[in-house]
Design a protein around this motif. Sequence first.
Motif, PDB file in Angstrom:
ATOM      1  N   LYS A 327       0.832  -1.204   0.000  1.00  0.00           N
ATOM      2  CA  LYS A 327       0.000   0.000   0.000  1.00  0.00           C
ATOM      3  C   LYS A 327       0.865   1.252   0.000  1.00  0.00           C
ATOM      4  CE  LYS A 327      -3.735   2.534   0.400  1.00  0.00           C
ATOM      5  NZ  LYS A 327      -4.666   2.720  -0.743  1.00  0.00           N
ATOM      6  N   GLU A 328       1.986   1.194   0.687  1.00  0.00           N
ATOM      7  CA  GLU A 328       2.899   2.333   0.780  1.00  0.00           C
ATOM      8  C   GLU A 328       3.693   2.527  -0.517  1.00  0.00           C
ATOM      9  OE1 GLU A 328       5.003   5.522   2.532  1.00  0.00           O
ATOM     10  OE2 GLU A 328       3.259   4.446   3.320  1.00  0.00           O
ATOM     11  N   ILE A 329       4.176   1.422  -1.076  1.00  0.00           N
ATOM     12  CA  ILE A 329       5.122   1.486  -2.198  1.00  0.00           C
ATOM     13  C   ILE A 329       4.439   1.314  -3.553  1.00  0.00           C
ATOM     14  CG2 ILE A 329       7.217   0.439  -3.172  1.00  0.00           C
ATOM     15  CD1 ILE A 329       7.581   1.858  -0.434  1.00  0.00           C
ATOM     16  N   TYR A 330       3.359   0.571  -3.579  1.00  0.00           N
ATOM     17  CA  TYR A 330       2.708   0.166  -4.843  1.00  0.00           C
ATOM     18  C   TYR A 330       1.191   0.332  -4.681  1.00  0.00           C
ATOM     19  CZ  TYR A 330       1.691  -3.215  -8.683  1.00  0.00           C
ATOM     20  OH  TYR A 330       1.244  -3.855  -9.829  1.00  0.00           O
ATOM     21  N   PRO A 331       0.733   1.577  -4.464  1.00  0.00           N
ATOM     22  CA  PRO A 331      -0.665   1.807  -4.081  1.00  0.00           C
ATOM     23  C   PRO A 331      -1.675   1.595  -5.191  1.00  0.00           C
ATOM     24  CG  PRO A 331       0.467   3.890  -4.382  1.00  0.00           C
ATOM     25  CD  PRO A 331       1.514   2.827  -4.505  1.00  0.00           C
ATOM     26  N   ASN A 332      -1.201   1.550  -6.444  1.00  0.00           N
ATOM     27  CA  ASN A 332      -2.112   1.384  -7.578  1.00  0.00           C
ATOM     28  C   ASN A 332      -1.720   0.153  -8.398  1.00  0.00           C
ATOM     29  OD1 ASN A 332      -3.695   3.898  -7.193  1.00  0.00           O
ATOM     30  ND2 ASN A 332      -1.707   4.865  -7.581  1.00  0.00           N
ATOM     31  N   PRO A 333      -1.892  -1.027  -7.840  1.00  0.00           N
ATOM     32  CA  PRO A 333      -1.490  -2.242  -8.561  1.00  0.00           C
ATOM     33  C   PRO A 333      -2.330  -2.446  -9.806  1.00  0.00           C
ATOM     34  CG  PRO A 333      -2.815  -2.814  -6.647  1.00  0.00           C
ATOM     35  CD  PRO A 333      -2.550  -1.344  -6.547  1.00  0.00           C
ATOM     36  N   LYS A 334      -1.768  -3.154 -10.759  1.00  0.00           N
ATOM     37  CA  LYS A 334      -2.506  -3.440 -11.992  1.00  0.00           C
ATOM     38  C   LYS A 334      -3.719  -4.314 -11.690  1.00  0.00           C
ATOM     39  CE  LYS A 334      -0.234  -4.093 -15.789  1.00  0.00           C
ATOM     40  NZ  LYS A 334       0.630  -4.660 -16.866  1.00  0.00           N
ATOM     41  N   ARG A 335      -3.498  -5.349 -10.886  1.00  0.00           N
ATOM     42  CA  ARG A 335      -4.594  -6.234 -10.456  1.00  0.00           C
ATOM     43  C   ARG A 335      -4.918  -5.965  -8.985  1.00  0.00           C
ATOM     44  NH1 ARG A 335      -1.483  -9.359 -14.005  1.00  0.00           N
ATOM     45  NH2 ARG A 335      -2.716 -10.356 -15.658  1.00  0.00           N
ATOM     46  N   THR A 336      -6.072  -6.407  -8.529  1.00  0.00           N
ATOM     47  CA  THR A 336      -6.445  -6.269  -7.128  1.00  0.00           C
ATOM     48  C   THR A 336      -5.639  -7.246  -6.279  1.00  0.00           C
ATOM     49  OG1 THR A 336      -8.699  -5.529  -7.633  1.00  0.00           O
ATOM     50  CG2 THR A 336      -8.335  -6.510  -5.467  1.00  0.00           C
ATOM     51  N   ILE A 337      -5.074  -6.719  -5.199  1.00  0.00           N
ATOM     52  CA  ILE A 337      -4.375  -7.559  -4.230  1.00  0.00           C
ATOM     53  C   ILE A 337      -5.320  -7.794  -3.061  1.00  0.00           C
ATOM     54  CG2 ILE A 337      -2.352  -7.813  -2.752  1.00  0.00           C
ATOM     55  CD1 ILE A 337      -0.972  -5.691  -4.535  1.00  0.00           C
ATOM     56  N   LEU A 338      -5.629  -9.035  -2.804  1.00  0.00           N
ATOM     57  CA  LEU A 338      -6.567  -9.411  -1.737  1.00  0.00           C
ATOM     58  C   LEU A 338      -5.843 -10.296  -0.741  1.00  0.00           C
ATOM     59  CD1 LEU A 338     -10.245 -10.541  -2.104  1.00  0.00           C
ATOM     60  CD2 LEU A 338      -8.662 -11.979  -0.820  1.00  0.00           C
ATOM     61  N   VAL A 339      -6.046 -10.031   0.520  1.00  0.00           N
ATOM     62  CA  VAL A 339      -5.496 -10.911   1.552  1.00  0.00           C
ATOM     63  C   VAL A 339      -6.654 -11.561   2.301  1.00  0.00           C
ATOM     64  CG1 VAL A 339      -5.310  -9.097   3.330  1.00  0.00           C
ATOM     65  CG2 VAL A 339      -3.874 -11.135   3.474  1.00  0.00           C
ATOM     66  N   GLY A 340      -6.524 -12.862   2.520  1.00  0.00           N
ATOM     67  CA  GLY A 340      -7.506 -13.603   3.295  1.00  0.00           C
ATOM     68  C   GLY A 340      -6.884 -14.144   4.562  1.00  0.00           C
ATOM     69  N   HIS A 341      -7.432 -13.728   5.702  1.00  0.00           N
ATOM     70  CA  HIS A 341      -7.051 -14.304   6.994  1.00  0.00           C
ATOM     71  C   HIS A 341      -8.179 -15.251   7.384  1.00  0.00           C
ATOM     72  CE1 HIS A 341      -3.701 -11.529   7.419  1.00  0.00           C
ATOM     73  NE2 HIS A 341      -4.513 -10.537   7.083  1.00  0.00           N
ATOM     74  N   TRP A 342      -7.946 -16.537   7.172  1.00  0.00           N
ATOM     75  CA  TRP A 342      -9.025 -17.523   7.205  1.00  0.00           C
ATOM     76  C   TRP A 342      -9.311 -18.021   8.622  1.00  0.00           C
ATOM     77  CZ3 TRP A 342     -10.280 -16.312   2.621  1.00  0.00           C
ATOM     78  CH2 TRP A 342      -9.344 -16.202   1.600  1.00  0.00           C
ATOM     79  N   GLY A 343     -10.586 -18.253   8.884  1.00  0.00           N
ATOM     80  CA  GLY A 343     -10.993 -18.826  10.161  1.00  0.00           C
ATOM     81  C   GLY A 343     -11.110 -20.334  10.080  1.00  0.00           C
ATOM     82  N   SER A 344     -10.918 -21.002  11.215  1.00  0.00           N
ATOM     83  CA  SER A 344     -11.137 -22.444  11.368  1.00  0.00           C
ATOM     84  C   SER A 344     -10.359 -23.293  10.369  1.00  0.00           C
ATOM     85  CB  SER A 344     -12.638 -22.771  11.278  1.00  0.00           C
ATOM     86  OG  SER A 344     -12.893 -24.117  11.633  1.00  0.00           O
ATOM     87  N   GLU A 345      -9.144 -22.919  10.075  1.00  0.00           N
ATOM     88  CA  GLU A 345      -8.278 -23.790   9.290  1.00  0.00           C
ATOM     89  C   GLU A 345      -7.988 -25.066  10.055  1.00  0.00           C
ATOM     90  OE1 GLU A 345      -4.231 -25.394   8.102  1.00  0.00           O
ATOM     91  OE2 GLU A 345      -4.963 -24.636  10.017  1.00  0.00           O
ATOM     92  N   GLU A 346      -7.826 -24.926  11.364  1.00  0.00           N
ATOM     93  CA  GLU A 346      -7.418 -26.068  12.188  1.00  0.00           C
ATOM     94  C   GLU A 346      -8.462 -27.176  12.232  1.00  0.00           C
ATOM     95  OE1 GLU A 346      -4.552 -26.425  13.026  1.00  0.00           O
ATOM     96  OE2 GLU A 346      -3.589 -24.525  13.488  1.00  0.00           O
ATOM     97  N   GLN A 347      -9.694 -26.858  11.922  1.00  0.00           N
ATOM     98  CA  GLN A 347     -10.753 -27.869  11.939  1.00  0.00           C
ATOM     99  C   GLN A 347     -11.114 -28.356  10.535  1.00  0.00           C
ATOM    100  OE1 GLN A 347     -11.043 -24.869  13.917  1.00  0.00           O
ATOM    101  NE2 GLN A 347     -10.063 -26.150  15.463  1.00  0.00           N
ATOM    102  N   GLY A 348     -10.275 -28.043   9.543  1.00  0.00           N
ATOM    103  CA  GLY A 348     -10.542 -28.558   8.205  1.00  0.00           C
ATOM    104  C   GLY A 348     -10.624 -27.506   7.113  1.00  0.00           C
TER     105      GLY A 348
END
Length: 516
Positions: A327-348
């Motif tokens: 966001k600081e260095i490359y605020p206008n990426p060509k494609r959308t950058i999405l981050v997923g912090h997933w819930g309940s990975e430990e249960q499957g």
Amino acid sequence: MKKIPHLLLICLLLASQLLVAQTKDPVIENIIKEANENSQLEQLAHELMDKIGPRLVGTPQMQQAHDWAVARYQGWGITARNEQWGEWRGWERGITHVDMIHPRIKSLEATQLAWSPATGKKDAIGEVVILPDLADSLAFQKWLPSVKGKFVMISMQQPTGRPDYNWEEYGKKESIEKMKAERDAQTKAWNERIRKTGYTSRSLPEALEKAGAIGVVTSNWSRGFGVNKIFGASTKKIPTIDVALEDYGLLFRLTEGGEKPRIRVKAESKFLGNMPTFNTIAEIRGSEKPDEYVILSAHFDSWDGGTGATDNGTGTIMMMEVMRILKEIYPNPKRTILVGHWGSEEQGLNGSRAFVEDHPEIVAKTQAVFNQDNGTGRVENISGQGFLHAYDYVGRWLYPVPSEIKEGIKTTFPGTPGGGGSDYASFVAAGVPAFSLSSLSWAYGTYTWHTNRDTYDKIVFDDVRSNVILAAIMTYMACEDENLSSRERIALPMNSRTGEPMSWPTPRTPNRKGGQ
């Protein structure tokens, strides 16, 4: 005439230096500089691991972590939200205190398992007995009423609390072989002891509960000094506690010796009803191809024996730091950058499987997924996951990564698709080029994976910083790539066990109402 070649050499050197200067990418240079000179990793780790703590699905701490991440992203000017995908049986850990009160007084190293019931208004006090070695399930049923009012130990007593590496450093060859043979024989005999009850290690506690036991005592040693795995309870009314190997062995020996040890257990956990479960999603919108995505991936939840520092606090703060830097260095990426912090990975892998199921429009146009999960170490392996042309595009994205980071990474192309283990598999099953940024060990499997020792002090920040630089550069390169990645798959090899061709993993439905 002799000066001409010399002048020519100087010109060539100057030209080559100019060419290098012209081809240096300022975005990459600034990513490296920001990661090294303005790192936020230590602060993020402190806030997540020390202040919030473990993030068991269905607990208030999990919700607190989701809200904290959204606030952090918004503070960096990044759009973020918590996206509900289901619900889970809510539970909150309270104080656990376990004391031996006979034949002498000693406070024991012990804790409740996740989702274990509490002891109620009064502490549970009773004699400790060992699951006996009986002839068969009929004999077990005859013995079962005797557990009323007692704590039952259902784990094997380990013959040694020293990890194998310690034996191998100091022990004689004959002693080491003897120890391992005895341990293998005891393990086999104990498994047979449980089998003869007619129950499994999972269903046995429920049978003891119904028979009137006041608690179940386990010890799930992780083969390291002072380290136990801490998972979940299957009892519904009585506490299930895990006792460290040293103290479990003490109780076991006293019981075998006829001393009839007694313990007092205080367990103040409480159930909270069904609680909503979330993924935290943040994104930096693309400027040219906003409907195409590069996804950063890390599961947010943890078990709660420690604070979930290396599983998967390090993956979480790594991806947050990557997003902050981009966001600081490359605020206008060509494609959308999405981050997923997933819930309940430990249960499957429930959170990521739900995301894949709920967002086919994103899945259809995802350039790549970069997932990090297995500990604090610097990345040492990337597999092509069975995508035929992964060598081409992953190779391009890796090319500008600094050599001191890149040279330690083993790549395997095209590789074979991962069917589970972490959240990248949810995307691979849907045909998305998803890659595990697999870390070197730092004794992860023994000392921190799902253990009571997975805490802040085990984080190696230099390695996490290295991973931030790697993932940020690869994300930038994937965003800038002219074409969407090929999803062509290899013809899978034969399964050596079945003699049949291996099959590509298929998407699995998440458990959207868990812990019931």
